[in-house]
Design a protein around this motif. Structure first.
Motif, PDB file in Angstrom:
ATOM      1  N   THR A 255       0.837  -1.204   0.000  1.00  0.00           N
ATOM      2  CA  THR A 255       0.000   0.000   0.000  1.00  0.00           C
ATOM      3  C   THR A 255       0.867   1.246   0.000  1.00  0.00           C
ATOM      4  OG1 THR A 255      -1.452  -1.268   1.474  1.00  0.00           O
ATOM      5  CG2 THR A 255      -2.055   1.021   1.049  1.00  0.00           C
ATOM      6  N   ILE A 256       1.864   1.243   0.869  1.00  0.00           N
ATOM      7  CA  ILE A 256       2.763   2.401   0.984  1.00  0.00           C
ATOM      8  C   ILE A 256       3.469   2.663  -0.347  1.00  0.00           C
ATOM      9  CG2 ILE A 256       4.842   3.287   2.112  1.00  0.00           C
ATOM     10  CD1 ILE A 256       4.014   1.581   4.570  1.00  0.00           C
ATOM     11  N   LYS A 257       3.994   1.583  -0.947  1.00  0.00           N
ATOM     12  CA  LYS A 257       4.734   1.715  -2.206  1.00  0.00           C
ATOM     13  C   LYS A 257       3.834   2.224  -3.330  1.00  0.00           C
ATOM     14  CE  LYS A 257       7.721  -0.897  -5.343  1.00  0.00           C
ATOM     15  NZ  LYS A 257       8.351  -2.226  -5.608  1.00  0.00           N
ATOM     16  N   THR A 258       2.642   1.634  -3.469  1.00  0.00           N
ATOM     17  CA  THR A 258       1.736   2.028  -4.554  1.00  0.00           C
ATOM     18  C   THR A 258       1.213   3.439  -4.363  1.00  0.00           C
ATOM     19  OG1 THR A 258       1.035  -0.292  -4.595  1.00  0.00           O
ATOM     20  CG2 THR A 258      -0.212   1.237  -5.942  1.00  0.00           C
ATOM     21  N   SER A 259       1.083   3.869  -3.107  1.00  0.00           N
ATOM     22  CA  SER A 259       0.592   5.229  -2.850  1.00  0.00           C
ATOM     23  C   SER A 259       1.679   6.276  -3.017  1.00  0.00           C
ATOM     24  CB  SER A 259       0.016   5.319  -1.430  1.00  0.00           C
ATOM     25  OG  SER A 259       1.053   5.407  -0.459  1.00  0.00           O
ATOM     26  N   ALA A 260       2.930   5.826  -3.255  1.00  0.00           N
ATOM     27  CA  ALA A 260       4.081   6.735  -3.364  1.00  0.00           C
ATOM     28  C   ALA A 260       4.232   7.600  -2.114  1.00  0.00           C
ATOM     29  CB  ALA A 260       3.956   7.613  -4.622  1.00  0.00           C
ATOM     30  N   GLY A 261       3.904   7.018  -0.968  1.00  0.00           N
ATOM     31  CA  GLY A 261       4.043   7.741   0.301  1.00  0.00           C
ATOM     32  C   GLY A 261       2.856   8.604   0.671  1.00  0.00           C
ATOM     33  N   ALA A 262       1.844   8.679  -0.219  1.00  0.00           N
ATOM     34  CA  ALA A 262       0.677   9.529   0.058  1.00  0.00           C
ATOM     35  C   ALA A 262      -0.104   9.049   1.277  1.00  0.00           C
ATOM     36  CB  ALA A 262      -0.242   9.575  -1.166  1.00  0.00           C
ATOM     37  N   ILE A 263       0.056   7.770   1.636  1.00  0.00           N
ATOM     38  CA  ILE A 263      -0.647   7.210   2.789  1.00  0.00           C
ATOM     39  C   ILE A 263      -0.307   7.971   4.070  1.00  0.00           C
ATOM     40  CG2 ILE A 263       1.100   5.495   3.435  1.00  0.00           C
ATOM     41  CD1 ILE A 263      -2.544   4.538   3.160  1.00  0.00           C
ATOM     42  N   PHE A 264       0.875   8.604   4.095  1.00  0.00           N
ATOM     43  CA  PHE A 264       1.299   9.358   5.274  1.00  0.00           C
ATOM     44  C   PHE A 264       0.841  10.815   5.233  1.00  0.00           C
ATOM     45  CE2 PHE A 264       4.689   6.104   4.637  1.00  0.00           C
ATOM     46  CZ  PHE A 264       4.409   5.335   5.751  1.00  0.00           C
ATOM     47  N   LYS A 265       0.224  11.234   4.138  1.00  0.00           N
ATOM     48  CA  LYS A 265      -0.096  12.645   3.946  1.00  0.00           C
ATOM     49  C   LYS A 265      -1.590  12.956   3.960  1.00  0.00           C
ATOM     50  CE  LYS A 265       4.039  13.401   1.090  1.00  0.00           C
ATOM     51  NZ  LYS A 265       4.740  14.295   2.044  1.00  0.00           N
ATOM     52  N   ILE A 266      -2.430  11.925   4.011  1.00  0.00           N
ATOM     53  CA  ILE A 266      -3.872  12.149   3.962  1.00  0.00           C
ATOM     54  C   ILE A 266      -4.538  11.441   5.141  1.00  0.00           C
ATOM     55  CG2 ILE A 266      -4.262  10.176   2.404  1.00  0.00           C
ATOM     56  CD1 ILE A 266      -6.438  11.909   1.039  1.00  0.00           C
ATOM     57  N   PRO A 267      -5.450  12.100   5.842  1.00  0.00           N
ATOM     58  CA  PRO A 267      -6.101  11.468   7.000  1.00  0.00           C
ATOM     59  C   PRO A 267      -6.965  10.276   6.582  1.00  0.00           C
ATOM     60  CG  PRO A 267      -6.438  13.852   7.006  1.00  0.00           C
ATOM     61  CD  PRO A 267      -5.879  13.505   5.668  1.00  0.00           C
ATOM     62  N   ILE A 268      -6.840   9.190   7.331  1.00  0.00           N
ATOM     63  CA  ILE A 268      -7.650   7.990   7.079  1.00  0.00           C
ATOM     64  C   ILE A 268      -8.376   7.610   8.364  1.00  0.00           C
ATOM     65  CG2 ILE A 268      -7.606   5.547   6.436  1.00  0.00           C
ATOM     66  CD1 ILE A 268      -5.220   6.143   4.669  1.00  0.00           C
ATOM     67  N   CYS A 269      -9.666   7.327   8.241  1.00  0.00           N
ATOM     68  CA  CYS A 269     -10.498   6.936   9.384  1.00  0.00           C
ATOM     69  C   CYS A 269     -11.038   5.536   9.161  1.00  0.00           C
ATOM     70  CB  CYS A 269     -11.683   7.882   9.557  1.00  0.00           C
ATOM     71  SG  CYS A 269     -11.271   9.614   9.673  1.00  0.00           S
TER      72      CYS A 269
END
Length: 245
Positions: free
Chosen positions: A140-154
């Motif tokens: 997930t982290i790789k495919t998101s290009a790091g975006a997973i750390f930049k957008i709030p997820i609930c």
């Protein structure tokens, strides 16, 4: 023992849960018995942790030959946000809310690609269901290009909970479904809204479709009846960007 965002062994997972680690998903060997397993299963239920029962071969792969004792867990690399706080903060920021609700999306690469597009299109936050969805792992982290750390997820118990929360906050909920009568170009994304994308195989749950405000579809001109969900999501999000620009 930990391997990147993976921990294995029933006792190790129990201790991780009791230490308030953010457990994203647990894979449990089919047919396990005994007091320790019963304690483990009860803890997973009481904490509402997403779990699946799988053959031992899958656990052997996930643990890379480690002594998994019949259980492997993914520890989430991110902290999840509270939906109440997130919605309030977005509304108070003065920006027009644009949320994304994912109804049991199961493929980690699709999930990662959607997170990447969501970050690029200014999505306010992503809401997923606690059970039945793709885990947040290295893929997930790789495919998101790091975006997973930049957008709030609930995380919510059920996507319908998020739908009702959005509606009570004055946010229109639009379902992306081929069952819709209207195309996305006939629907307004200018006001506060949330877009729901369904799972790869089943789409949006029929019970969820009954409670949304609007439904919209993309025009399909070829013989294949549907697009990959991450591609379809990108089309919806950029239509929202277009209308708001």
């Amino acid at each position: 023992m930990k391997n990147e965002t993976t921990i294995f062994g029933i006792r190790a997972i129990i201790e991780a849960i009791k230490s308030n680690e953010t457990i994203d998903k647990v894979f449990v060997q089919k047919g396990l018995k005994g007091e320790l397993f019963q304690e483990f299963e009860a803890l997973l239920r009481s904490e509402g942790i997403n779990s699946s029962y799988v053959p031992v071969e899958k656990l052997n792969r996930l643990s890379k030959g480690g002594n998994h004792q019949g259980a492997v867990a993914n520890i989430s690399p991110i902290e999840f946000h509270d939906i109440d706080d997130l919605v309030i903060n977005v509304i108070e920021s003065g920006k027009t809310p644009l949320f994304l609700l994912l109804d049991q999306l199961s493929d980690v690469r699709n999930f990662g690609a959607i997170v990447r597009t969501a970050e690029c299109t200014g999505v306010s936050g992503i809401i997923i269901q606690k059970k039945g969805g793709a885990p947040i792992n290295g893929d997930t982290i790789k495919t998101s290009a790091g975006a997973i750390f930049k957008i709030p997820i609930c995380k919510v118990d059920h996507i319908k909970d998020a739908v009702f929360h959005m509606q009570s906050s004055g946010i229109k909920v639009i379902a992306a479904t081929e069952k819709a009568n209207d195309f996305i170009y006939d629907v307004s994304f200018k006001e506060p809204c949330a877009i729901i994308m369904g799972s790869e195989g089943k789409g949006i749950n029929p019970s969820v479709l009954k409670v949304v405000d609007e439904q919209a579809k993309l025009p399909i001109l070829g013989e294949i009846e549907s697009l990959n969900v991450s591609v379809a999501c990108g089309a919806f999000l950029y239509e929202a960007v277009r209308q708001r620009s």
